[in-house]
Write a protein that holds these residues in place. Structure first.
Motif, PDB file in Angstrom:
ATOM      1  N   HIS A 101       2.833   5.281 -25.054  1.00 26.08           N
ATOM      2  CA  HIS A 101       3.718   5.248 -23.897  1.00 26.08           C
ATOM      3  C   HIS A 101       5.020   5.947 -24.273  1.00 26.08           C
ATOM      4  O   HIS A 101       5.489   5.805 -25.400  1.00 26.08           O
ATOM      5  CB  HIS A 101       4.000   3.786 -23.525  1.00 26.08           C
ATOM      6  N   LEU A 102       5.575   6.700 -23.332  1.00 30.53           N
ATOM      7  CA  LEU A 102       6.856   7.358 -23.590  1.00 30.53           C
ATOM      8  C   LEU A 102       7.772   7.191 -22.392  1.00 30.53           C
ATOM      9  O   LEU A 102       7.331   6.963 -21.269  1.00 30.53           O
ATOM     10  CB  LEU A 102       6.673   8.838 -23.934  1.00 30.53           C
ATOM     11  N   SER A 103       9.065   7.284 -22.677  1.00 31.54           N
ATOM     12  CA  SER A 103      10.057   7.205 -21.606  1.00 31.54           C
ATOM     13  C   SER A 103      11.322   7.913 -22.060  1.00 31.54           C
ATOM     14  O   SER A 103      11.531   8.149 -23.244  1.00 31.54           O
ATOM     15  CB  SER A 103      10.365   5.747 -21.252  1.00 31.54           C
ATOM     16  N   GLY A 104      12.142   8.250 -21.082  1.00 30.46           N
ATOM     17  CA  GLY A 104      13.394   8.922 -21.384  1.00 30.46           C
ATOM     18  C   GLY A 104      14.216   9.113 -20.133  1.00 30.46           C
ATOM     19  O   GLY A 104      13.820   8.716 -19.037  1.00 30.46           O
ATOM     20  N   THR A 105      15.365   9.757 -20.320  1.00 32.12           N
ATOM     21  CA  THR A 105      16.277  10.037 -19.220  1.00 32.12           C
ATOM     22  C   THR A 105      16.660  11.507 -19.282  1.00 32.12           C
ATOM     23  O   THR A 105      17.007  12.018 -20.354  1.00 32.12           O
ATOM     24  CB  THR A 105      17.548   9.167 -19.318  1.00 32.12           C
ATOM     25  N   VAL A 106      16.595  12.184 -18.138  1.00 33.72           N
ATOM     26  CA  VAL A 106      16.982  13.589 -18.050  1.00 33.72           C
ATOM     27  C   VAL A 106      18.509  13.658 -17.984  1.00 33.72           C
ATOM     28  O   VAL A 106      19.136  13.005 -17.137  1.00 33.72           O
ATOM     29  CB  VAL A 106      16.337  14.272 -16.825  1.00 33.72           C
ATOM     30  N   ARG A 107      19.079  14.424 -18.872  1.00 31.31           N
ATOM     31  CA  ARG A 107      20.546  14.518 -18.994  1.00 31.31           C
ATOM     32  C   ARG A 107      21.203  15.019 -17.698  1.00 31.31           C
ATOM     33  O   ARG A 107      22.199  14.465 -17.240  1.00 31.31           O
ATOM     34  CB  ARG A 107      20.885  15.454 -20.155  1.00 31.31           C
ATOM     35  N   LEU A 133      -1.209  17.900 -25.116  1.00 34.33           N
ATOM     36  CA  LEU A 133      -0.497  16.693 -24.693  1.00 34.33           C
ATOM     37  C   LEU A 133      -0.747  16.451 -23.211  1.00 34.33           C
ATOM     38  O   LEU A 133      -0.595  17.352 -22.387  1.00 34.33           O
ATOM     39  CB  LEU A 133       1.013  16.843 -24.947  1.00 34.33           C
ATOM     40  N   TYR A 134      -1.135  15.231 -22.909  1.00 33.43           N
ATOM     41  CA  TYR A 134      -1.362  14.801 -21.527  1.00 33.43           C
ATOM     42  C   TYR A 134      -0.371  13.683 -21.251  1.00 33.43           C
ATOM     43  O   TYR A 134      -0.334  12.684 -21.979  1.00 33.43           O
ATOM     44  CB  TYR A 134      -2.806  14.303 -21.355  1.00 33.43           C
ATOM     45  N   GLU A 135       0.478  13.867 -20.230  1.00 36.66           N
ATOM     46  CA  GLU A 135       1.522  12.890 -19.940  1.00 36.66           C
ATOM     47  C   GLU A 135       1.729  12.774 -18.442  1.00 36.66           C
ATOM     48  O   GLU A 135       1.140  13.522 -17.672  1.00 36.66           O
ATOM     49  CB  GLU A 135       2.822  13.276 -20.642  1.00 36.66           C
ATOM     50  N   ASN A 136       2.607  11.880 -18.038  1.00 34.80           N
ATOM     51  CA  ASN A 136       2.887  11.636 -16.626  1.00 34.80           C
ATOM     52  C   ASN A 136       3.851  12.714 -16.106  1.00 34.80           C
ATOM     53  O   ASN A 136       5.050  12.488 -15.996  1.00 34.80           O
ATOM     54  CB  ASN A 136       3.482  10.227 -16.454  1.00 34.80           C
ATOM     55  N   SER A 137       3.308  13.866 -15.787  1.00 30.36           N
ATOM     56  CA  SER A 137       4.145  14.998 -15.362  1.00 30.36           C
ATOM     57  C   SER A 137       4.821  14.740 -14.023  1.00 30.36           C
ATOM     58  O   SER A 137       5.907  15.288 -13.764  1.00 30.36           O
ATOM     59  CB  SER A 137       3.323  16.286 -15.301  1.00 30.36           C
ATOM     60  N   VAL A 138       4.272  13.913 -13.172  1.00 26.38           N
ATOM     61  CA  VAL A 138       4.892  13.594 -11.879  1.00 26.38           C
ATOM     62  C   VAL A 138       6.197  12.830 -12.125  1.00 26.38           C
ATOM     63  O   VAL A 138       7.245  13.161 -11.552  1.00 26.38           O
ATOM     64  CB  VAL A 138       3.940  12.775 -10.977  1.00 26.38           C
ATOM     65  N   SER A 139       6.177  11.861 -12.998  1.00 26.22           N
ATOM     66  CA  SER A 139       7.385  11.097 -13.306  1.00 26.22           C
ATOM     67  C   SER A 139       8.464  11.985 -13.910  1.00 26.22           C
ATOM     68  O   SER A 139       9.641  11.870 -13.569  1.00 26.22           O
ATOM     69  CB  SER A 139       7.034   9.940 -14.269  1.00 26.22           C
ATOM     70  N   ILE A 140       8.062  12.907 -14.785  1.00 31.17           N
ATOM     71  CA  ILE A 140       9.019  13.822 -15.407  1.00 31.17           C
ATOM     72  C   ILE A 140       9.607  14.766 -14.365  1.00 31.17           C
ATOM     73  O   ILE A 140      10.829  14.984 -14.323  1.00 31.17           O
ATOM     74  CB  ILE A 140       8.362  14.595 -16.566  1.00 31.17           C
ATOM     75  N   ALA A 141       8.777  15.314 -13.491  1.00 32.37           N
ATOM     76  CA  ALA A 141       9.266  16.210 -12.439  1.00 32.37           C
ATOM     77  C   ALA A 141      10.245  15.489 -11.517  1.00 32.37           C
ATOM     78  O   ALA A 141      11.280  16.051 -11.138  1.00 32.37           O
ATOM     79  CB  ALA A 141       8.088  16.774 -11.636  1.00 32.37           C
ATOM     80  N   GLU A 142       9.936  14.250 -11.166  1.00 26.80           N
ATOM     81  CA  GLU A 142      10.834  13.477 -10.299  1.00 26.80           C
ATOM     82  C   GLU A 142      12.171  13.230 -10.989  1.00 26.80           C
ATOM     83  O   GLU A 142      13.221  13.278 -10.366  1.00 26.80           O
ATOM     84  CB  GLU A 142      10.182  12.154  -9.898  1.00 26.80           C
ATOM     85  N   ALA A 143      12.135  12.966 -12.298  1.00 23.31           N
ATOM     86  CA  ALA A 143      13.371  12.716 -13.041  1.00 23.31           C
ATOM     87  C   ALA A 143      14.221  13.988 -13.163  1.00 23.31           C
ATOM     88  O   ALA A 143      15.448  13.917 -13.258  1.00 23.31           O
ATOM     89  CB  ALA A 143      13.059  12.162 -14.416  1.00 23.31           C
ATOM     90  N   CYS A 144      13.579  15.140 -13.125  1.00 26.22           N
ATOM     91  CA  CYS A 144      14.301  16.420 -13.219  1.00 26.22           C
ATOM     92  C   CYS A 144      14.840  16.875 -11.874  1.00 26.22           C
ATOM     93  O   CYS A 144      15.735  17.723 -11.810  1.00 26.22           O
ATOM     94  CB  CYS A 144      13.389  17.507 -13.791  1.00 26.22           C
ATOM     95  N   SER A 145      14.327  16.311 -10.801  1.00 29.46           N
ATOM     96  CA  SER A 145      14.703  16.731  -9.451  1.00 29.46           C
ATOM     97  C   SER A 145      16.129  16.281  -9.122  1.00 29.46           C
ATOM     98  O   SER A 145      16.504  15.136  -9.351  1.00 29.46           O
ATOM     99  CB  SER A 145      13.737  16.128  -8.440  1.00 29.46           C
ATOM    100  N   THR A 146      16.892  17.195  -8.547  1.00 27.92           N
ATOM    101  CA  THR A 146      18.265  16.876  -8.147  1.00 27.92           C
ATOM    102  C   THR A 146      18.337  16.303  -6.739  1.00 27.92           C
ATOM    103  O   THR A 146      19.404  15.911  -6.280  1.00 27.92           O
ATOM    104  CB  THR A 146      19.169  18.119  -8.231  1.00 27.92           C
ATOM    105  N   SER A 147      17.214  16.269  -6.056  1.00 24.72           N
ATOM    106  CA  SER A 147      17.227  15.718  -4.681  1.00 24.72           C
ATOM    107  C   SER A 147      16.792  14.281  -4.663  1.00 24.72           C
ATOM    108  O   SER A 147      16.304  13.721  -5.551  1.00 24.72           O
ATOM    109  CB  SER A 147      16.347  16.548  -3.762  1.00 24.72           C
TER     110      SER A 147
END
Length: 147
Positions: A101-107, A133-147
């Motif tokens: 499991h991984l987690s983080g915050t986009v700066r 590497l297979y990961e939750n790309s939807v969660s990462i994309a949402e965290a990168c989104s400015t909207s």
């Protein structure tokens, strides 16, 4: 003289793979890019689903490019919020699979991401030749989104 076991070379390959993967994990945790460059082969079969929203997720093919991903990830995420846990570490000859499991915050956005991951590595000649590497790309994309 006793017969040589057919499993001796398999066990040796598995031991070598386990050792390189443990070195890889240690270098990733400390951000030791020089060590990562040495651990990756010159040419690497790199697979990570492209994610245009995440600048650190892009195609790579050389050991130096693969190692640089650690620096790019650090530039775009908050180090204090980064978490990764490995629940499973399987080795079969030259192949290793790690799951966790991984987690983080986009700066740039302050948004968090999280999810399970699976990482398949292949080690040949003491160096990593495959990194899928297979990961939750939807969660990462949402965290990168400015909207």
């Amino acid at each position: 003289m006793p017969a040589k076991s057919p499993y001796t070379s398999v066990s040796s390959a598995a031991d070598a793979t386990r050792h390189v993967v443990q070195e890889f994990l240690a270098a990733r945790m400390t951000g030791d890019v020089e060590r990562l460059v040495a651990l990756f082969a010159d040419d690497v079969d790199w697979l990570l689903a492209e994610n245009p929203a995440a600048p650190w997720i892009r195609p790579r093919s050389t050991g130096a490019e693969c190692a640089a991903q650690v620096m790019e990830l650090a530039e775009h995420t908050v180090a204090e919020d980064a978490r990764a846990s490995v629940d499973t570490f399987l080795v079969d000859g030259t192949d290793a699979v790690l799951m966790g499991h991984l987690s983080g915050t986009v700066r740039a956005t302050g948004k968090s991401f999280e999810g399970p991951f699976a990482l398949r590595l292949t080690v040949e000649g003491g160096r990593i030749t495959r990194h899928h590497l297979y990961e939750n790309s939807v969660s990462i994309a949402e965290a990168c989104s400015t909207s």
